[in-house]
Design a protein around this motif. Structure first.
Motif, PDB file in Angstrom:
ATOM      1  N   THR A  13      33.598  49.963  45.107  1.00 57.57           N
ATOM      2  CA  THR A  13      32.250  50.498  44.952  1.00 57.57           C
ATOM      3  C   THR A  13      31.757  50.460  43.505  1.00 57.57           C
ATOM      4  N   PHE A  14      32.677  50.317  42.558  1.00 57.43           N
ATOM      5  CA  PHE A  14      32.297  50.277  41.141  1.00 57.43           C
ATOM      6  C   PHE A  14      31.370  49.098  40.845  1.00 57.43           C
ATOM      7  N   TRP A  15      31.573  48.004  41.549  1.00 55.43           N
ATOM      8  CA  TRP A  15      30.815  46.779  41.290  1.00 55.43           C
ATOM      9  C   TRP A  15      29.309  47.020  41.351  1.00 55.43           C
ATOM     10  N   LYS A  16      28.835  47.617  42.421  1.00 53.38           N
ATOM     11  CA  LYS A  16      27.397  47.827  42.579  1.00 53.38           C
ATOM     12  C   LYS A  16      26.864  48.864  41.598  1.00 53.38           C
ATOM     13  N   THR A  17      27.652  49.899  41.339  1.00 60.26           N
ATOM     14  CA  THR A  17      27.228  50.905  40.364  1.00 60.26           C
ATOM     15  C   THR A  17      27.058  50.267  38.993  1.00 60.26           C
TER      16      THR A  17
ATOM     17  N   ASN B 251      43.866  28.595  34.552  1.00 62.22           N
ATOM     18  CA  ASN B 251      42.606  27.861  34.524  1.00 62.22           C
ATOM     19  C   ASN B 251      41.603  28.719  35.284  1.00 62.22           C
ATOM     20  N   ALA B 252      40.508  29.079  34.632  1.00 59.34           N
ATOM     21  CA  ALA B 252      39.528  29.973  35.240  1.00 59.34           C
ATOM     22  C   ALA B 252      38.988  29.437  36.554  1.00 59.34           C
ATOM     23  N   GLU B 253      39.000  28.119  36.705  1.00 60.62           N
ATOM     24  CA  GLU B 253      38.494  27.525  37.940  1.00 60.62           C
ATOM     25  C   GLU B 253      39.436  27.752  39.122  1.00 60.62           C
ATOM     26  N   ASP B 254      40.661  28.185  38.827  1.00 61.30           N
ATOM     27  CA  ASP B 254      41.642  28.431  39.894  1.00 61.30           C
ATOM     28  C   ASP B 254      41.671  29.892  40.324  1.00 61.30           C
ATOM     29  N   TRP B 255      40.606  30.608  40.053  1.00 62.16           N
ATOM     30  CA  TRP B 255      40.619  32.053  40.310  1.00 62.16           C
ATOM     31  C   TRP B 255      40.903  32.399  41.771  1.00 62.16           C
ATOM     32  N   MET B 256      40.480  31.536  42.696  1.00 62.11           N
ATOM     33  CA  MET B 256      40.708  31.839  44.108  1.00 62.11           C
ATOM     34  C   MET B 256      42.194  31.767  44.475  1.00 62.11           C
ATOM     35  N   ASP B 257      42.974  30.978  43.726  1.00 64.05           N
ATOM     36  CA  ASP B 257      44.419  30.939  43.953  1.00 64.05           C
ATOM     37  C   ASP B 257      45.045  32.288  43.589  1.00 64.05           C
TER      38      ASP B 257
ATOM     39  N   VAL C 299      43.415  35.156  43.649  1.00 61.40           N
ATOM     40  CA  VAL C 299      42.960  36.093  44.672  1.00 61.40           C
ATOM     41  C   VAL C 299      43.875  36.007  45.896  1.00 61.40           C
ATOM     42  N   ALA C 300      44.231  34.773  46.291  1.00 62.90           N
ATOM     43  CA  ALA C 300      45.117  34.577  47.443  1.00 62.90           C
ATOM     44  C   ALA C 300      46.483  35.217  47.187  1.00 62.90           C
ATOM     45  N   PHE C 301      46.951  35.109  45.956  1.00 60.60           N
ATOM     46  CA  PHE C 301      48.226  35.733  45.581  1.00 60.60           C
ATOM     47  C   PHE C 301      48.135  37.252  45.745  1.00 60.60           C
ATOM     48  N   ARG C 302      47.052  37.819  45.279  1.00 60.96           N
ATOM     49  CA  ARG C 302      46.830  39.265  45.418  1.00 60.96           C
ATOM     50  C   ARG C 302      46.723  39.644  46.897  1.00 60.96           C
ATOM     51  N   GLN C 303      45.996  38.833  47.639  1.00 65.82           N
ATOM     52  CA  GLN C 303      45.772  39.082  49.056  1.00 65.82           C
ATOM     53  C   GLN C 303      47.089  39.068  49.842  1.00 65.82           C
ATOM     54  N   SER C 304      48.050  38.266  49.386  1.00 64.52           N
ATOM     55  CA  SER C 304      49.314  38.143  50.115  1.00 64.52           C
ATOM     56  C   SER C 304      50.072  39.465  50.181  1.00 64.52           C
ATOM     57  N   LEU C 305      49.771  40.377  49.261  1.00 64.45           N
ATOM     58  CA  LEU C 305      50.417  41.687  49.279  1.00 64.45           C
ATOM     59  C   LEU C 305      49.936  42.546  50.438  1.00 64.45           C
ATOM     60  N   THR C 306      48.867  42.139  51.092  1.00 60.76           N
ATOM     61  CA  THR C 306      48.262  42.975  52.125  1.00 60.76           C
ATOM     62  C   THR C 306      48.547  42.489  53.550  1.00 60.76           C
TER      63      THR C 306
ATOM     64  N   GLN D  61      32.867  40.052  42.925  1.00 61.38           N
ATOM     65  CA  GLN D  61      33.615  41.000  42.108  1.00 61.38           C
ATOM     66  C   GLN D  61      34.947  40.394  41.662  1.00 61.38           C
ATOM     67  N   MET D  62      35.626  39.711  42.578  1.00 58.81           N
ATOM     68  CA  MET D  62      36.906  39.089  42.227  1.00 58.81           C
ATOM     69  C   MET D  62      36.710  37.923  41.271  1.00 58.81           C
ATOM     70  N   ARG D  63      35.644  37.169  41.485  1.00 54.23           N
ATOM     71  CA  ARG D  63      35.396  36.036  40.586  1.00 54.23           C
ATOM     72  C   ARG D  63      35.212  36.527  39.160  1.00 54.23           C
ATOM     73  N   TYR D  64      34.418  37.574  38.979  1.00 58.58           N
ATOM     74  CA  TYR D  64      34.235  38.084  37.614  1.00 58.58           C
ATOM     75  C   TYR D  64      35.535  38.670  37.069  1.00 58.58           C
ATOM     76  N   HIS D  65      36.283  39.365  37.910  1.00 58.04           N
ATOM     77  CA  HIS D  65      37.539  39.966  37.470  1.00 58.04           C
ATOM     78  C   HIS D  65      38.477  38.931  36.858  1.00 58.04           C
ATOM     79  N   TYR D  66      38.548  37.767  37.487  1.00 57.19           N
ATOM     80  CA  TYR D  66      39.482  36.741  37.008  1.00 57.19           C
ATOM     81  C   TYR D  66      38.872  35.810  35.957  1.00 57.19           C
ATOM     82  N   GLN D  67      37.589  35.562  36.038  1.00 61.47           N
ATOM     83  CA  GLN D  67      36.977  34.603  35.104  1.00 61.47           C
ATOM     84  C   GLN D  67      36.379  35.259  33.863  1.00 61.47           C
ATOM     85  N   LYS D  68      35.928  36.504  33.999  1.00 57.93           N
ATOM     86  CA  LYS D  68      35.315  37.238  32.875  1.00 57.93           C
ATOM     87  C   LYS D  68      34.197  36.421  32.214  1.00 57.93           C
ATOM     88  N   GLN D  69      33.277  35.899  33.017  1.00 55.61           N
ATOM     89  CA  GLN D  69      32.157  35.125  32.493  1.00 55.61           C
ATOM     90  C   GLN D  69      30.912  36.008  32.412  1.00 55.61           C
TER      91      GLN D  69
END
Length: 320
Positions: free
Chosen positions: A66-70, A260-266, A268-275, A290-298
């Motif tokens: 919820t922090f993202w929208k705030t 590589n910032a372009e590999d951010w979805m990889d 995310v998949a690693f994080r997702q595997s914990l669930t 939200q995840m794209r910004y978290h990993y790329q910080k653009q």
């Protein structure tokens, strides 16, 4: 002059801090005793301040999806006053506001006053999670506080991931380099640790428990260390070994490939595997933006998301 707090003053402090942090989108407010971390091997070499308390009130401040929208609702880069703010607006947001609302909560509880002739202070300190990759500033008191009341955090950065496990907040998975929370899973972020010259007690957890009517606070009734990975709590030992082995293989492949910032979805998949064994964590999953910004910080992408959100649009540029 320091003051001896009453139980009601501490309740007012916690209530005010919870309310203010919630308004900032920082819905995780987990109290614990600094000594629970200081008793660990890492804590003995780099302790948190205790202010000579037997059990010192400390608070992990964090956020979930919820922090993202705030944050987007108040994000206006044109108003930035420094390069540091433009470089990482979220870190600056937390660094600017968490000490400020901590001071205000102490004032609300009459535990801090700079009125001439009525000066009294309650010492406090704030350490930020992003200091693990940047050099901590010396510790400038927030506006309105007395230098005698604000205590600079430890010179060596506090390892907030290890603090979280010792504090009974979230298990630290050393393979994934991620903390796992019993309710949020891996879908949360730790922003800061607030340390205050007040005694900690189990009643602090009760005071800050999340309820149906108040979604800011903690789910934990105590601060006992979390020893078991919540992601695997329903698995047999041999299944846990297989899961950890798969995590190690994936992590090694990602690290070997290099960041590589372009590999951010990889990532995310690693994080997702914990669930995969905890479908109940799915509602807490971050949005793709939200995840794209978290990993790329653009910053440009963050600004685009903020503009569109403020215009009533949910989606930024396609994450694919």
């Amino acid at each position: 002059m320091t003051v001896t707090p009453t139980a009601e003053q501490k309740r007012i402090f916690l209530s005010s801090l919870r309310r203010s942090l919630g308004q900032l989108g920082l819905d995780i407010v987990h109290p614990f005793a600094a000594q629970s971390y200081n008793a660990t091997t890492l804590g003995q070499s780099n302790p948190m301040p205790t202010f000579n308390q037997t059990s010192t009130l400390s608070i992990i401040v964090g956020s979930h999806k919820t922090f993202w929208k705030t944050f987007l609702a108040q994000h206006h880069p044109s108003k930035f006053s420094s390069e540091a703010e433009a470089k990482d607006p979220m870190d600056h947001y937390c660094e600017r506001l968490i000490p400020k609302v901590t001071l205000q909560a102490l004032q609300d509880a009459q535990l801090y006053s700079d009125i001439e002739g009525q000066e009294h202070t309650t010492a406090f300190s704030v350490a930020f999670s992003h200091w693990r990759i940047t050099v901590p500033p010396a510790g400038t008191p927030p506006p309105g506080s007395k230098p005698t009341g604000f205590v600079a955090p430890p010179a060596t950065t506090l390892p907030i991931q290890h603090v979280a496990q010792a504090a009974g907040f979230a298990y630290f998975n050393p393979i994934a380099f991620l903390n796992v929370h019993p309710v949020y899973g891996p879908w949360f972020g730790m922003r800061a640790i607030v340390m205050v010259d007040l005694p900690y007690g189990l009643s602090d957890n009760e005071e800050l428990l999340i309820t149906e009517t108040n979604r800011t606070g903690t789910y934990s009734r105590d601060s006992k260390p979390i020893e078991v990975n919540p992601a695997f709590e329903k698995l047999a030992p041999e299944e846990i070994e297989i899961r950890n082995g798969a995590l190690e293989v994936t992590k090694t492949a990602l690290l070997t490939k290099g960041w590589n910032a372009e590999d951010w979805m990889d990532w995310v998949a690693f994080r997702q595997s914990l669930t995969q064994d905890r479908p109940d964590w799915s509602p807490w999953r971050y949005s793709d933006n939200q995840m794209r910004y978290h990993y790329q910080k653009q910053p440009a992408f963050l600004e685009e998301c903020a503009i569109k959100f403020q215009q009533g649009q949910e989606q930024c540029t396609s994450p694919i």
